[in-house]
Design a protein around this motif. Structure first.
Motif, short mmCIF file in Angstrom:
data_model
loop_
_atom_site.label_atom_id
_atom_site.label_comp_id
_atom_site.label_asym_id
_atom_site.label_seq_id
_atom_site.Cartn_x
_atom_site.Cartn_y
_atom_site.Cartn_z
N ASP A 14 -22.50 23.28 64.37
CA ASP A 14 -22.90 22.26 63.42
C ASP A 14 -24.11 22.75 62.64
N GLY A 15 -24.29 22.23 61.48
CA GLY A 15 -25.43 22.59 60.65
C GLY A 15 -25.41 21.78 59.37
N ALA A 16 -26.47 21.92 58.59
CA ALA A 16 -26.54 21.14 57.37
C ALA A 16 -26.94 21.98 56.17
N GLU A 17 -27.79 22.96 56.36
CA GLU A 17 -28.32 23.70 55.23
C GLU A 17 -28.74 25.08 55.69
N TYR A 60 -25.45 27.82 52.48
CA TYR A 60 -24.94 27.52 53.81
C TYR A 60 -23.41 27.58 53.80
N ASP A 61 -22.86 28.45 54.63
CA ASP A 61 -21.41 28.64 54.71
C ASP A 61 -21.03 28.90 56.16
N PRO A 62 -20.65 27.84 56.90
CA PRO A 62 -20.35 28.00 58.32
C PRO A 62 -19.24 29.02 58.60
N ASP A 63 -18.25 29.13 57.71
CA ASP A 63 -17.18 30.11 57.93
C ASP A 63 -17.71 31.54 57.85
N ARG A 64 -18.59 31.80 56.89
CA ARG A 64 -19.19 33.13 56.76
C ARG A 64 -20.06 33.43 57.98
N ILE A 65 -20.85 32.45 58.41
CA ILE A 65 -21.72 32.63 59.58
C ILE A 65 -20.89 32.91 60.82
#
Length: 97
Positions: A14-17, A60-65
């Motif tokens: 989870d994350g936001a920014e 912010y890009d959760p898929d990239r991370i």
């Protein structure tokens, strides 16, 4: 952070920014920066984008991370061998049986 996680590699849940670039001016400066960075019509957009690129700023890009985290060498947890006094299994959407 979940140290003993089902996937066997670190995973962003989870994350936001994203993190602010250096010298952006604290939290208020960061939100002002984002407003300019995301608005191509803003008079300072081009200059801000150039500066952000020089700071290696990424949106912010959760898929990239998660893609980058998957590439790390990480041993899958062996649940039956955990011997730690502070260990407890928590319920989450990835551990449903």
């Amino acid at each position: 952070m979940v140290d003993d996680y089902y996937f066997g590699f670190p995973t962003l849940l989870d994350g936001a920014e994203t993190v602010p670039p250096e010298d952006v001016g604290g939290i208020p400066g960061f939100y002002e920066f984002l407003q300019i960075y995301r608005d191509p019509q803003h008079p300072e957009h081009k200059e801000t984008k150039t500066w952000a690129d020089s700071q290696y700023f990424k949106e912010y890009d959760p898929d990239r991370i998660n893609g980058r985290l998957k590439s790390r060498m990480y041993k899958k947890t062996e649940w039956d061998k955990i011997q730690h006094e502070n260990h407890r299994v928590i319920e989450d959407k990835y551990r449903k049986s």
